[in-house]
Design a protein around this motif. Structure first.
Motif, PDB file in Angstrom:
ATOM      1  N   THR A 136       0.812  -1.213   0.000  1.00  0.00           N
ATOM      2  CA  THR A 136       0.000   0.000   0.000  1.00  0.00           C
ATOM      3  C   THR A 136       0.849   1.269   0.000  1.00  0.00           C
ATOM      4  OG1 THR A 136      -0.239  -0.328   2.393  1.00  0.00           O
ATOM      5  CG2 THR A 136      -2.097  -0.978   1.007  1.00  0.00           C
ATOM      6  N   VAL A 137       2.105   1.173   0.429  1.00  0.00           N
ATOM      7  CA  VAL A 137       2.990   2.341   0.319  1.00  0.00           C
ATOM      8  C   VAL A 137       3.229   2.658  -1.156  1.00  0.00           C
ATOM      9  CG1 VAL A 137       5.316   3.224   0.721  1.00  0.00           C
ATOM     10  CG2 VAL A 137       4.137   1.996   2.535  1.00  0.00           C
ATOM     11  N   ARG A 138       3.594   1.639  -1.925  1.00  0.00           N
ATOM     12  CA  ARG A 138       3.873   1.843  -3.351  1.00  0.00           C
ATOM     13  C   ARG A 138       2.597   2.250  -4.098  1.00  0.00           C
ATOM     14  NH1 ARG A 138       5.861  -3.072  -5.878  1.00  0.00           N
ATOM     15  NH2 ARG A 138       6.628  -1.725  -7.529  1.00  0.00           N
ATOM     16  N   LEU A 139       1.479   1.641  -3.702  1.00  0.00           N
ATOM     17  CA  LEU A 139       0.219   1.974  -4.373  1.00  0.00           C
ATOM     18  C   LEU A 139      -0.173   3.425  -4.083  1.00  0.00           C
ATOM     19  CD1 LEU A 139      -2.086   0.911  -6.116  1.00  0.00           C
ATOM     20  CD2 LEU A 139      -3.210   0.124  -4.022  1.00  0.00           C
ATOM     21  N   SER A 140      -0.008   3.843  -2.845  1.00  0.00           N
ATOM     22  CA  SER A 140      -0.385   5.223  -2.509  1.00  0.00           C
ATOM     23  C   SER A 140       0.508   6.230  -3.227  1.00  0.00           C
ATOM     24  CB  SER A 140      -0.321   5.443  -0.996  1.00  0.00           C
ATOM     25  OG  SER A 140       1.012   5.397  -0.522  1.00  0.00           O
ATOM     26  N   ARG A 141       1.777   5.888  -3.442  1.00  0.00           N
ATOM     27  CA  ARG A 141       2.673   6.789  -4.168  1.00  0.00           C
ATOM     28  C   ARG A 141       2.232   6.962  -5.621  1.00  0.00           C
ATOM     29  NH1 ARG A 141       7.144   7.942  -1.115  1.00  0.00           N
ATOM     30  NH2 ARG A 141       7.688   6.444   0.536  1.00  0.00           N
ATOM     31  N   ARG A 142       1.588   5.917  -6.188  1.00  0.00           N
ATOM     32  CA  ARG A 142       1.094   6.030  -7.551  1.00  0.00           C
ATOM     33  C   ARG A 142      -0.230   6.787  -7.620  1.00  0.00           C
ATOM     34  NH1 ARG A 142       2.324   2.859 -11.833  1.00  0.00           N
ATOM     35  NH2 ARG A 142       1.246   4.601 -12.832  1.00  0.00           N
ATOM     36  N   LEU A 157      -1.929   8.264   6.055  1.00  0.00           N
ATOM     37  CA  LEU A 157      -2.893   7.822   5.050  1.00  0.00           C
ATOM     38  C   LEU A 157      -4.239   7.497   5.688  1.00  0.00           C
ATOM     39  CD1 LEU A 157      -0.664   5.537   2.774  1.00  0.00           C
ATOM     40  CD2 LEU A 157      -1.393   7.891   2.351  1.00  0.00           C
ATOM     41  N   ALA A 158      -4.205   6.891   6.893  1.00  0.00           N
ATOM     42  CA  ALA A 158      -5.462   6.577   7.573  1.00  0.00           C
ATOM     43  C   ALA A 158      -6.257   7.846   7.850  1.00  0.00           C
ATOM     44  CB  ALA A 158      -5.167   5.823   8.871  1.00  0.00           C
ATOM     45  N   ARG A 159      -5.561   8.907   8.233  1.00  0.00           N
ATOM     46  CA  ARG A 159      -6.248  10.178   8.495  1.00  0.00           C
ATOM     47  C   ARG A 159      -6.718  10.830   7.193  1.00  0.00           C
ATOM     48  NH1 ARG A 159      -3.898  14.850   8.217  1.00  0.00           N
ATOM     49  NH2 ARG A 159      -1.812  13.935   8.495  1.00  0.00           N
ATOM     50  N   VAL A 160      -5.860  10.853   6.183  1.00  0.00           N
ATOM     51  CA  VAL A 160      -6.202  11.507   4.916  1.00  0.00           C
ATOM     52  C   VAL A 160      -7.353  10.801   4.207  1.00  0.00           C
ATOM     53  CG1 VAL A 160      -5.337  11.965   2.581  1.00  0.00           C
ATOM     54  CG2 VAL A 160      -3.911  12.513   4.568  1.00  0.00           C
ATOM     55  N   LEU A 182      -6.460   0.479   1.783  1.00  0.00           N
ATOM     56  CA  LEU A 182      -6.494  -0.275   0.526  1.00  0.00           C
ATOM     57  C   LEU A 182      -7.779  -0.004  -0.238  1.00  0.00           C
ATOM     58  CD1 LEU A 182      -5.418  -2.546  -1.388  1.00  0.00           C
ATOM     59  CD2 LEU A 182      -6.683  -4.163   0.056  1.00  0.00           C
ATOM     60  N   HIS A 183      -8.931  -0.101   0.433  1.00  0.00           N
ATOM     61  CA  HIS A 183     -10.205   0.111  -0.243  1.00  0.00           C
ATOM     62  C   HIS A 183     -10.316   1.530  -0.803  1.00  0.00           C
ATOM     63  CE1 HIS A 183     -12.241  -3.426   2.054  1.00  0.00           C
ATOM     64  NE2 HIS A 183     -11.612  -3.834   0.973  1.00  0.00           N
ATOM     65  N   ALA A 184      -9.824   2.507  -0.042  1.00  0.00           N
ATOM     66  CA  ALA A 184      -9.877   3.895  -0.522  1.00  0.00           C
ATOM     67  C   ALA A 184      -9.010   4.076  -1.768  1.00  0.00           C
ATOM     68  CB  ALA A 184      -9.425   4.845   0.580  1.00  0.00           C
ATOM     69  N   LEU A 185      -7.858   3.432  -1.788  1.00  0.00           N
ATOM     70  CA  LEU A 185      -6.976   3.531  -2.959  1.00  0.00           C
ATOM     71  C   LEU A 185      -7.566   2.803  -4.163  1.00  0.00           C
ATOM     72  CD1 LEU A 185      -3.503   2.997  -1.209  1.00  0.00           C
ATOM     73  CD2 LEU A 185      -4.455   5.152  -2.056  1.00  0.00           C
ATOM     74  N   LEU A 186      -8.172   1.630  -3.917  1.00  0.00           N
ATOM     75  CA  LEU A 186      -8.764   0.866  -5.021  1.00  0.00           C
ATOM     76  C   LEU A 186      -9.917   1.632  -5.667  1.00  0.00           C
ATOM     77  CD1 LEU A 186      -8.810  -2.818  -3.656  1.00  0.00           C
ATOM     78  CD2 LEU A 186      -7.169  -1.757  -5.218  1.00  0.00           C
ATOM     79  N   GLU A 187     -10.673   2.379  -4.862  1.00  0.00           N
ATOM     80  CA  GLU A 187     -11.787   3.154  -5.410  1.00  0.00           C
ATOM     81  C   GLU A 187     -11.319   4.181  -6.430  1.00  0.00           C
ATOM     82  OE1 GLU A 187     -13.811   4.864  -2.135  1.00  0.00           O
ATOM     83  OE2 GLU A 187     -14.699   2.972  -1.432  1.00  0.00           O
TER      84      GLU A 187
END
Length: 572
Positions: A136-142, A157-160, A182-187
């Motif tokens: 999720t670190v790499r995914l959030s950077r993308r 990230l949990a707060r944002v 993870l779910h927030a990033l997948l959306e």
């Protein structure tokens, strides 16, 4: 209006596994520190989610076998007292790996967590299944821009992203927070045309053009369990692996989810992928072991560094001694993965019985030396080498060792435990800890060897496990080896299937060693499958049982003693 090939609608096969059908296991570990060789796991937690819903959770403290630094306890809140009665990582791993089976692993800074788990599997003689991994670190950077988040720490990230759980450096809370992240990033990935697991793994950076071009090597592979073989330009076997879904697993080698440099190098050399479809995971694991032995592929670490084993045996001499060898005898103790472990078992038995440790060839009449060695002066040997003991005097030292090796008695183990208690009572704690560690290693070696030998002694048995869909998975085992495997899907009468499997099973000619000639890794794989919580015995030629004096009754003691701290406290 005409469309280009890229605009044309893809088939379901080409789309891959939809994200809503993927089982994600989101995990988090707490440890005694960083990535040092002395650092250990103190807590494991995982949350399994599918289609946006939680379908299961796994959480346990783990005894690291060493003190937790105060600086770490102040961060996690996990203390030595909290993990004192917790299971070891070796006891936890089998159930954790079963919880994760068939899923994609997710973790925040995934290389940290998977690195610890790989190392723990290696030390516990377990195979790391090599699942796809999402960080999720790499995914959030993308996905997230610098304007959206100041950094990519889990708490930030949990707060944002509005996670429902606040991370607090405890494994289960952090895993739950990572699920929300993870779910927030997948959306947000729909606008990037990420709809399948393959798309997700490909979306992460570092996929090479060579990996992309060779995706067609997975075409034609079945959605079934089995073994896959990457073949080079001359049809040489480059790599062998197993999968619960062959096509899906092989396709992952051509995505950014495959981050291992050696694997990308292997993919660049591969010209085609062959496969062997299997009835279930046990057959796939056994076939993989046999193919590794037959081909010794250059890109399989297990082929490059063969997992040879060591055995402890009594020599056939007038004054027998213990020796460590590669080749077992009919009553050998083992297998041990390292020579050091086998040597520790030898030292423990010599301490308990005062069996001689020298390599002298002493004739039946004794007296091969003029003066006794230092071991006699230290009270560790009766000095048959100078005639202080004859064969009749020496025999009582040999009998307890033979009993331990055969499983007919445990008097040597009890003597060692008494010695540990005496050392502890006199406050010689370091000596007590050394003897304790040797005895624990000896008990574990005896227990493992006796359990495997008991299985290998059975001429034939048939076992079954439910397949999860109302059917059955079958294994015919002969002298510890998988002789045939098959399935009876729901609605299929099972016993005719069993009859056919037995009739077609491989012939096994046993030898005289403890495992009847079966490879150690294969017997261990079969034993794990048979002792799974849902396995059932269908037929058995002869009773599958351990000897009455086997080390199984010492398992609890070894588990308790291995968690003890210095100063040593004797475990009952």
């Amino acid at each position: 209006m005409s469309r280009t090939a890229e605009d044309q609608q893809l088939s379901f096969d080409e789309l891959g596994q939809p994200l809503h059908d993927v089982s994600f296991v989101v995990l988090d570990l707490e440890t005694t520190g960083g990535r040092g060789s002395s650092d250990e796991i103190t807590e494991i937690a995982a949350v399994k989610v599918r289609g946006g819903r939680t379908v299961g959770e796994f959480s346990t403290l783990v005894n690291p076998g060493r003190p937790i630094p105060p600086s770490i306890s102040s961060i996690t809140g996990i203390t030595d007292a909290m993990v004192a009665d917790a299971p070891s990582v070796a006891a936890v791993l089998p159930s954790f790996l079963e919880f994760c089976a068939g899923s994609t692993l997710v973790a925040h800074n995934a290389s940290f967590d998977t690195g610890f788990l790989r190392a723990a599997c290696e030390r516990s003689d377990l195979s790391w299944p090599g699942p796809p991994v999402v960080c999720t670190v790499r995914l959030s950077r993308r996905v997230l821009s610098p304007d959206e988040t100041p950094n990519h720490k889990l708490a930030t990230l949990a707060r944002v992203l509005g996670a429902r759980t606040t991370p607090r450096h405890r494994a289960l809370d952090d895993a739950r927070a990572t699920v929300d992240v993870l779910h927030a990033l997948l959306e947000r990935l729909g606008s990037h045309h990420v709809y399948s697991l393959e798309d997700l793994l490909d979306y992460l950076p570092r996929v090479t053009p060579q990996q992309r071009r060779k995706r067609t090597l997975a075409d034609g592979l079945p959605d079934a369990p089995g073994v896959y073989l990457f073949l080079g330009p001359n049809d040489e076997v480059l790599y062998v692996g197993t999968a619960t879904n062959l096509r899906r697993r092989v396709r992952q080698y051509f995505t950014a989810g495959e981050r291992r440099g050696r694997m990308r190098e292997m993919v660049a050399l591969a010209h085609r992928v062959d496969h062997v479809e299997c009835a279930h995971a046990l057959e796939a694991e056994v076939r993989e072991l046999r193919l590794l032995e037959a081909h010794q592929p250059r890109y399989n670490r297990r082929s490059k560094f063969p997992r040879a084993v060591w055995w402890v045996s009594l020599t056939e001499e007038p004054f027998p001694r213990l020796t460590v060898t590669r080749k077992p005898r009919s009553s050998s103790l083992g297998p041990f993965r390292t020579r050091k472990a086998a040597g520790n078992a030898v030292e423990a038995l010599e301490d308990a019985t005062r069996l001689r440790g020298c390599t002298d060839r002493i004739p039946k009449g004794g007296g091969s030396r003029r003066h006794p060695c230092a071991a006699h002066e230290m009270g560790r040997c009766g000095a048959p080498c100078v005639g202080y003991e004859g064969t009749t005097d020496y025999e009582p030292r040999v009998v307890p060792v033979r009993e331990v090796l055969s499983g007919s008695g445990d008097s040597a183990l009890r003597r060692l435990r008494d010695t540990i208690a005496e050392l502890s009572e006199t406050r010689r704690f370091e000596e007590a800890a050394t003897h304790r560690d040797r005895l624990v290693e000896l008990v574990r070696g005896l227990d493992r060897g006796q359990r495997l030998a008991a299985l290998a002694s059975v001429p034939e048995l048939v076992a079954a496990r439910p397949d999860g869909s109302g059917g059955w998975l079958f294994a015919v085992v002969r002298h510890g080896r998988l002789a045939s495997a098959g399935t009876a899907p729901r609605g299929t009468p099972p016993m005719p299937v069993v009859d056919r499997l037995q009739a077609a099973a491989r012939t096994v000619l046993p030898s005289e060693d403890p495992l009847r000639g079966a490879p150690v890794d294969e017997v261990q794989a079969v034993h794990r499958w048979l002792t799974g919580g849902d396995a059932r015995m269908v037929r058995c030629d002869s009773p599958w049982s351990e000897p009455a004096g086997a080390a199984g009754s010492w398992r609890g003691w070894a588990e308790s003693a291995s968690r003890a701290r210095v100063p040593y406290e004797a475990a009952d």
